[in-house]
Write a protein that holds these residues in place. Structure first.
Motif, PDB file in Angstrom:
ATOM      1  N   VAL A   1     -10.400  -2.414  14.938  1.00  0.00           N
ATOM      2  CA  VAL A   1      -9.244  -3.028  14.285  1.00  0.00           C
ATOM      3  C   VAL A   1      -8.748  -2.109  13.176  1.00  0.00           C
ATOM      4  O   VAL A   1      -7.544  -1.844  13.056  1.00  0.00           O
ATOM      5  N   GLY A   2      -9.676  -1.617  12.364  1.00  0.00           N
ATOM      6  CA  GLY A   2      -9.299  -0.706  11.283  1.00  0.00           C
ATOM      7  C   GLY A   2      -8.601   0.530  11.821  1.00  0.00           C
ATOM      8  O   GLY A   2      -7.590   0.984  11.255  1.00  0.00           O
ATOM      9  N   ALA A   3      -9.115   1.082  12.920  1.00  0.00           N
ATOM     10  CA  ALA A   3      -8.509   2.272  13.523  1.00  0.00           C
ATOM     11  C   ALA A   3      -7.097   1.971  14.018  1.00  0.00           C
ATOM     12  O   ALA A   3      -6.167   2.769  13.826  1.00  0.00           O
ATOM     13  N   MET A   4      -6.941   0.811  14.659  1.00  0.00           N
ATOM     14  CA  MET A   4      -5.620   0.416  15.168  1.00  0.00           C
ATOM     15  C   MET A   4      -4.631   0.216  14.021  1.00  0.00           C
ATOM     16  O   MET A   4      -3.467   0.627  14.106  1.00  0.00           O
ATOM     17  N   VAL A   5      -5.092  -0.416  12.931  1.00  0.00           N
ATOM     18  CA  VAL A   5      -4.234  -0.636  11.765  1.00  0.00           C
ATOM     19  C   VAL A   5      -3.790   0.708  11.182  1.00  0.00           C
ATOM     20  O   VAL A   5      -2.614   0.910  10.851  1.00  0.00           O
ATOM     21  N   LYS A   6      -4.733   1.626  11.099  1.00  0.00           N
ATOM     22  CA  LYS A   6      -4.436   2.946  10.546  1.00  0.00           C
ATOM     23  C   LYS A   6      -3.415   3.682  11.411  1.00  0.00           C
ATOM     24  O   LYS A   6      -2.463   4.301  10.905  1.00  0.00           O
TER      25      LYS A   6
ATOM     26  N   ALA B   1       0.830  -1.207   0.000  1.00  0.00           N
ATOM     27  CA  ALA B   1       0.000   0.000   0.000  1.00  0.00           C
ATOM     28  C   ALA B   1       0.864   1.256   0.000  1.00  0.00           C
ATOM     29  O   ALA B   1       0.549   2.241  -0.688  1.00  0.00           O
ATOM     30  N   LYS B   2       1.950   1.226   0.734  1.00  0.00           N
ATOM     31  CA  LYS B   2       2.827   2.391   0.796  1.00  0.00           C
ATOM     32  C   LYS B   2       3.569   2.597  -0.525  1.00  0.00           C
ATOM     33  O   LYS B   2       3.835   3.731  -0.927  1.00  0.00           O
ATOM     34  N   LYS B   3       3.878   1.504  -1.200  1.00  0.00           N
ATOM     35  CA  LYS B   3       4.545   1.612  -2.502  1.00  0.00           C
ATOM     36  C   LYS B   3       3.603   2.197  -3.552  1.00  0.00           C
ATOM     37  O   LYS B   3       3.992   3.036  -4.360  1.00  0.00           O
ATOM     38  N   SER B   4       2.358   1.738  -3.530  1.00  0.00           N
ATOM     39  CA  SER B   4       1.388   2.188  -4.535  1.00  0.00           C
ATOM     40  C   SER B   4       0.780   3.538  -4.201  1.00  0.00           C
ATOM     41  O   SER B   4       0.346   4.291  -5.079  1.00  0.00           O
ATOM     42  N   GLY B   5       0.704   3.843  -2.909  1.00  0.00           N
ATOM     43  CA  GLY B   5       0.116   5.107  -2.477  1.00  0.00           C
ATOM     44  C   GLY B   5      -1.404   5.113  -2.491  1.00  0.00           C
ATOM     45  O   GLY B   5      -2.026   6.131  -2.214  1.00  0.00           O
TER      46      GLY B   5
ATOM     47  N   MET C   1      -1.060   3.592   6.982  1.00  0.00           N
ATOM     48  CA  MET C   1      -1.664   3.412   5.658  1.00  0.00           C
ATOM     49  C   MET C   1      -2.825   4.371   5.451  1.00  0.00           C
ATOM     50  O   MET C   1      -3.504   4.756   6.399  1.00  0.00           O
ATOM     51  N   LYS C   2      -3.050   4.726   4.199  1.00  0.00           N
ATOM     52  CA  LYS C   2      -4.246   5.483   3.856  1.00  0.00           C
ATOM     53  C   LYS C   2      -5.410   4.507   3.861  1.00  0.00           C
ATOM     54  O   LYS C   2      -5.371   3.488   3.166  1.00  0.00           O
ATOM     55  N   MET C   3      -6.449   4.786   4.660  1.00  0.00           N
ATOM     56  CA  MET C   3      -7.565   3.857   4.796  1.00  0.00           C
ATOM     57  C   MET C   3      -8.898   4.580   4.818  1.00  0.00           C
ATOM     58  O   MET C   3      -9.009   5.682   5.366  1.00  0.00           O
ATOM     59  N   GLN C   4      -9.895   3.952   4.245  1.00  0.00           N
ATOM     60  CA  GLN C   4     -11.265   4.458   4.265  1.00  0.00           C
ATOM     61  C   GLN C   4     -12.153   3.402   4.897  1.00  0.00           C
ATOM     62  O   GLN C   4     -12.195   2.262   4.435  1.00  0.00           O
ATOM     63  N   MET C   5     -12.854   3.755   5.980  1.00  0.00           N
ATOM     64  CA  MET C   5     -13.738   2.810   6.650  1.00  0.00           C
ATOM     65  C   MET C   5     -15.093   2.773   5.932  1.00  0.00           C
ATOM     66  O   MET C   5     -15.707   3.817   5.701  1.00  0.00           O
ATOM     67  N   ILE C   6     -15.549   1.558   5.617  1.00  0.00           N
ATOM     68  CA  ILE C   6     -16.836   1.379   4.947  1.00  0.00           C
ATOM     69  C   ILE C   6     -17.753   0.591   5.897  1.00  0.00           C
ATOM     70  O   ILE C   6     -17.566  -0.612   6.095  1.00  0.00           O
ATOM     71  N   PRO C   7     -18.749   1.235   6.525  1.00  0.00           N
ATOM     72  CA  PRO C   7     -19.598   0.549   7.513  1.00  0.00           C
ATOM     73  C   PRO C   7     -20.710  -0.302   6.908  1.00  0.00           C
ATOM     74  O   PRO C   7     -21.354   0.092   5.939  1.00  0.00           O
ATOM     75  N   TYR C   8     -20.912  -1.480   7.513  1.00  0.00           N
ATOM     76  CA  TYR C   8     -22.037  -2.353   7.178  1.00  0.00           C
ATOM     77  C   TYR C   8     -22.797  -2.638   8.474  1.00  0.00           C
ATOM     78  O   TYR C   8     -22.412  -2.152   9.545  1.00  0.00           O
ATOM     79  N   LYS C   9     -23.865  -3.425   8.405  1.00  0.00           N
ATOM     80  CA  LYS C   9     -24.703  -3.654   9.584  1.00  0.00           C
ATOM     81  C   LYS C   9     -24.324  -4.872  10.413  1.00  0.00           C
ATOM     82  O   LYS C   9     -24.833  -5.051  11.512  1.00  0.00           O
ATOM     83  N   SER C  10     -23.468  -5.738   9.874  1.00  0.00           N
ATOM     84  CA  SER C  10     -23.103  -6.938  10.628  1.00  0.00           C
ATOM     85  C   SER C  10     -21.771  -7.474  10.158  1.00  0.00           C
ATOM     86  O   SER C  10     -21.249  -7.077   9.102  1.00  0.00           O
ATOM     87  N   GLY C  11     -21.227  -8.412  10.951  1.00  0.00           N
ATOM     88  CA  GLY C  11     -19.980  -9.057  10.574  1.00  0.00           C
ATOM     89  C   GLY C  11     -20.130  -9.866   9.309  1.00  0.00           C
ATOM     90  O   GLY C  11     -19.195  -9.960   8.502  1.00  0.00           O
ATOM     91  N   ALA C  12     -21.281 -10.456   9.119  1.00  0.00           N
ATOM     92  CA  ALA C  12     -21.517 -11.246   7.915  1.00  0.00           C
ATOM     93  C   ALA C  12     -21.482 -10.362   6.676  1.00  0.00           C
ATOM     94  O   ALA C  12     -20.915 -10.731   5.639  1.00  0.00           O
ATOM     95  N   GLU C  13     -22.066  -9.167   6.775  1.00  0.00           N
ATOM     96  CA  GLU C  13     -22.121  -8.262   5.635  1.00  0.00           C
ATOM     97  C   GLU C  13     -20.759  -7.662   5.299  1.00  0.00           C
ATOM     98  O   GLU C  13     -20.397  -7.529   4.125  1.00  0.00           O
TER      99      GLU C  13
ATOM    100  N   ILE D   1      -6.732   2.114   1.145  1.00  0.00           N
ATOM    101  CA  ILE D   1      -7.331   0.799   1.371  1.00  0.00           C
ATOM    102  C   ILE D   1      -8.757   0.954   1.903  1.00  0.00           C
ATOM    103  O   ILE D   1      -8.989   1.684   2.873  1.00  0.00           O
ATOM    104  N   ASN D   2      -9.710   0.282   1.288  1.00  0.00           N
ATOM    105  CA  ASN D   2     -11.091   0.274   1.779  1.00  0.00           C
ATOM    106  C   ASN D   2     -11.245  -0.848   2.802  1.00  0.00           C
ATOM    107  O   ASN D   2     -11.073  -2.021   2.480  1.00  0.00           O
ATOM    108  N   PHE D   3     -11.575  -0.483   4.032  1.00  0.00           N
ATOM    109  CA  PHE D   3     -11.670  -1.438   5.132  1.00  0.00           C
ATOM    110  C   PHE D   3     -13.123  -1.485   5.594  1.00  0.00           C
ATOM    111  O   PHE D   3     -13.639  -0.517   6.152  1.00  0.00           O
TER     112      PHE D   3
END
Length: 322
Positions: free
Chosen positions: A167-172, A146-150, A177-189, A153-155
């Motif tokens: 987890v996404g916040a901790m990774v960021k 990700a750092k090479k490509s710039g 890394m550049k990250m965008q959080m995409i919310p869903y309603k459940s772990g399955a989704e 990442i959609n998380f």
């Protein structure tokens, strides 16, 4: 006069204790107990709640129903329980977000002190996953690529304040890394989004991810928990050089504040008994889930410690409502 006052207070306390004891002794009567899962069906919270519901029902000789009320990262279901009658017939199968939602948003439709911890159900290891088409084989390689490509990442997450969100916040925070959080309603989704290629990565409980990893539909990048005995080939985040990315999917029961302590203690005992039943142990072992054996005071302290620990992540990541 003082002696009479002390006697009156003692009698009042004794009466209250007797009433609470009688409430617990008669509970549950011929009336179903509802466990509210604040997420859609299919995620770890839902799966574990249903496992325990059956065992608890058998122990208490009651009909225990699981009801899904998803929305707003668990807030919709929690608010429902916060407004319920404090009679021991409605419980919340809560996750990490229950102790952190109010840290993230100011418009939470209930106050934290309207619900209180009853029993730990279990701690499930979380696994960071990606689509098998991703060339990276672990989290360290994802970061390097990700750092090479710039590119960003959609998380995908299970909603604001959910374990994947943290987890996404901790990774960021830890990787930069550049990250965008995409919310869903459940772990399955949120997992389905990665399988289908709509998002790049997510993190979800081993109960949801391991079957898909074994089926070749997901690729494991790391586990954010201390161990994953069921899949020892998956490295921990600490082993990959990210020790501060550490969190598990814990789930516990909460009740409306004001529910008699004796009833909550009785439910806690039923949960601890269920956690040692062959049915629960056999179902959880393949996913390295630690069953809930905490007494109520221990679980209360656990939730307080988690709120303190995760509040630092909220501030560092500047976590915001969806």
């Amino acid at each position: 006069m003082q002696r009479k006052l002390m006697l009156a207070l003692a009698l009042s306390a004794a009466t209250a204790f007797s009433a609470a004891a009688q409430a617990a002794e008669g509970w549950p009567i011929d009336k179903p107990i509802t466990i509210v899962v604040p997420f859609a069906p299919g995620g770890a919270n839902d799966l574990i709640a249903r496992l325990y519901a059956k065992e608890i029902g058998q122990d208490l000789k009651a009909n225990v129903i699981v009801e899904n009320r998803p929305g707003a990262g668990g807030i919709v279901g929690a608010a429902y329980v916060a407004r319920s009658r404090p009679d021991g017939y409605v419980f919340l199968a809560a996750s990490n977000g229950t102790v952190t939602n109010s840290l993230i948003r100011s418009d939470q439709p209930y106050k934290d002190d309207q619900i209180e911890p009853v029993a730990m159900l279990g701690i499930v290891p979380s696994i960071i996953v990606t689509n098998p088409s991703n060339p990276a084989n672990n989290l360290k390689e994802v970061v390097e690529n990700a750092k090479k490509s710039g590119r960003s990442i959609n998380f995908s997450t299970a909603g604001m304040g959910s374990t994947p969100d943290f987890v996404g916040a901790m990774v960021k925070i830890e990787t930069g890394m550049k990250m965008q959080m995409i919310p869903y309603k459940s772990g399955a989704e949120n997992v389905a989004a990665v399988v289908g290629g709509q998002t790049d990565m997510t993190s979800e409980a081993s109960m949801v991810t391991l079957p898909l990893i074994k089926a070749g539909k997901l690729k494991a990048l790391a586990t954010t928990w201390d161990h994953l005995d069921a899949a020892p080939d998956i490295k921990t985040t600490a082993e990959l050089g990210f020790p501060n990315i550490r969190i598990g999917h814990w789930e516990g029961l909460y009740a409306r504040t004001g529910t008699p302590a004796a009833i909550m203690d009785k439910m806690n005992a039923a949960v601890r008994k269920a956690s040692q039943s062959p049915a629960i142990l056999d179902a959880l072992k393949p996913y390295s889930v630690t069953p809930g054996t905490m007494t109520r005071p221990v679980f209360v302290k656990f939730t307080q410690d988690e709120r303190t620990r995760l509040s630092k992540v909220v501030k560092a990541a500047k976590m915001q409502p969806d």
